[in-house]
Design an enzyme around this catalytic site. Structure first.
Site, PDB file in Angstrom:
ATOM      1  NE  ARG A 234      -0.652  58.768  67.402  1.00  9.40           N
ATOM      2  CZ  ARG A 234      -1.697  58.262  68.041  1.00  9.40           C
ATOM      3  NH1 ARG A 234      -1.495  57.457  69.075  1.00  9.40           N
ATOM      4  NH2 ARG A 234      -2.925  58.538  67.658  1.00  9.40           N
TER       5      ARG A 234
ATOM      6  CD  GLN B  32      -8.930  56.100  70.812  1.00  6.44           C
ATOM      7  OE1 GLN B  32      -9.783  55.273  71.140  1.00  6.44           O
ATOM      8  NE2 GLN B  32      -7.642  55.921  71.086  1.00  6.44           N
TER       9      GLN B  32
ATOM     10  CG  HIS C  50       0.031  46.145  70.547  1.00  5.49           C
ATOM     11  ND1 HIS C  50       0.778  46.859  69.646  1.00  5.49           N
ATOM     12  CD2 HIS C  50      -0.924  46.997  71.004  1.00  5.49           C
ATOM     13  CE1 HIS C  50       0.297  48.087  69.539  1.00  5.49           C
ATOM     14  NE2 HIS C  50      -0.723  48.203  70.368  1.00  5.49           N
TER      15      HIS C  50
END
Length: 282
Positions: free
Chosen positions: A189, A61, A37
């Site tokens: 994740r 989503q 990021h």
């Protein structure tokens, strides 16, 4: 860096920057930020005068059995990372701010075709949720340029198609995948992986590289190569999702005449669903 929670305040603030002739760069995220990021923030800094990041865990989503409630929310740590990266503004809205009329009767953006395969087939409605929230954020921020990571390569193509089809005045830039030393693509994740699974996870990228080496050596039996890769991943401990040697412009199955390829893959490992891709020019 200033953190803003309301659309009205953000529009007023960025309106002043725009009137001053500033070019605005935008990095939309769901938070729990990592080095990948921050690379997007640096790219925005290099392509704009003002950099805006957003953190919003978008419920639209996530599917019914997905990890919306468990998705890590680390706002204070994220703010520190963004400030160190010289981000100018953070937009951190509530769900009510983004969906004031609720999610059920929300106008939604559908990008047909490209949204229906691969991740879209496994996660029906996912890209509708992505396109809807990104379109909303573009309307709020009105950026000149927006940066998205290439790890979510299908998402990048969906957003590019949406911006093109709706004539949105924003330049969409991709940013290369940031990897750990093991070549595992960085992802929020990855935090779901156990220590044992973390040792297995890099095999996904190793398998993609093996397929690329075989294509570079002359193999063009793509369907067979895909199945061999799936079997290898299962033997390593993954549960298969998809593995495709694709045309880079539309992600359809590649054939022997195609020269611009992307190998795009997803597989389950424990609680985590890992995705990765690599490009190949023939």
């Amino acid at each position: 860096m200033k953190t803003i929670h309301s659309i009205a305040e953000l529009r007023e603030t960025l309106g002043a920057e725009r009137r001053a002739g500033k070019r605005i760069g935008f990095v939309p995220t769901m938070g729990n930020l990592h080095t990948g990021h921050i690379q997007l923030i640096h790219q925005a800094n290099n392509n704009a005068d003002i950099t805006v990041a957003s953190i919003f865990v978008n419920p639209l989503q996530f599917g019914e059995n997905e990890d919306l409630d468990a998705y890590p929310r680390t706002l204070e740590a994220d703010q520190e990372k963004l400030e160190l990266a010289n981000c100018d503004y953070l937009f951190a809205p509530t769900i009510k701010e983004i969906y004031p009329n609720g999610q059920v009767i929300q106008t939604q953006i559908e990008v047909p075709g490209i949204s229906d395969m691969h991740c879209g087939a496994t996660r029906p409605g996912h890209f509708r949720g992505v396109a809807t929230v990104v379109c909303k954020l573009f309307g709020i921020v009105q950026p000149d340029v927006a940066i998205f990571g290439e790890k979510d390569f299908q998402q990048l193509l969906v957003i590019r198609r949406m911006a093109e089809d709706l004539f949105l005045p924003v330049e969409i830039q991709g940013s290369p995948i940031v990897r750990a030393q093991s070549n595992l693509a960085l992802s929020s994740r990855n935090a779901y992986l156990t220590a044992e699974e973390l040792a297995i996870a890099p095999i996904l990228n190793q398998t993609i590289r093996t397929t690329i080496d075989q294509i570079a050596a002359g193999r063009r039996d793509y369907l067979t190569l895909q199945e061999e890769a799936q079997v290898a991943l299962e033997q390593a401990g993954f549960k298969r999702d998809y593995y495709c040697i694709s045309k880079r412009d539309n992600l359809h199955q590649a054939d022997s005449n195609d020269t611009e390829l992307v190998l795009i893959a997803a597989a389950y490992l424990g609680k985590a669903r890992l995705i990765d891709n690599m490009m190949l020019d023939l």
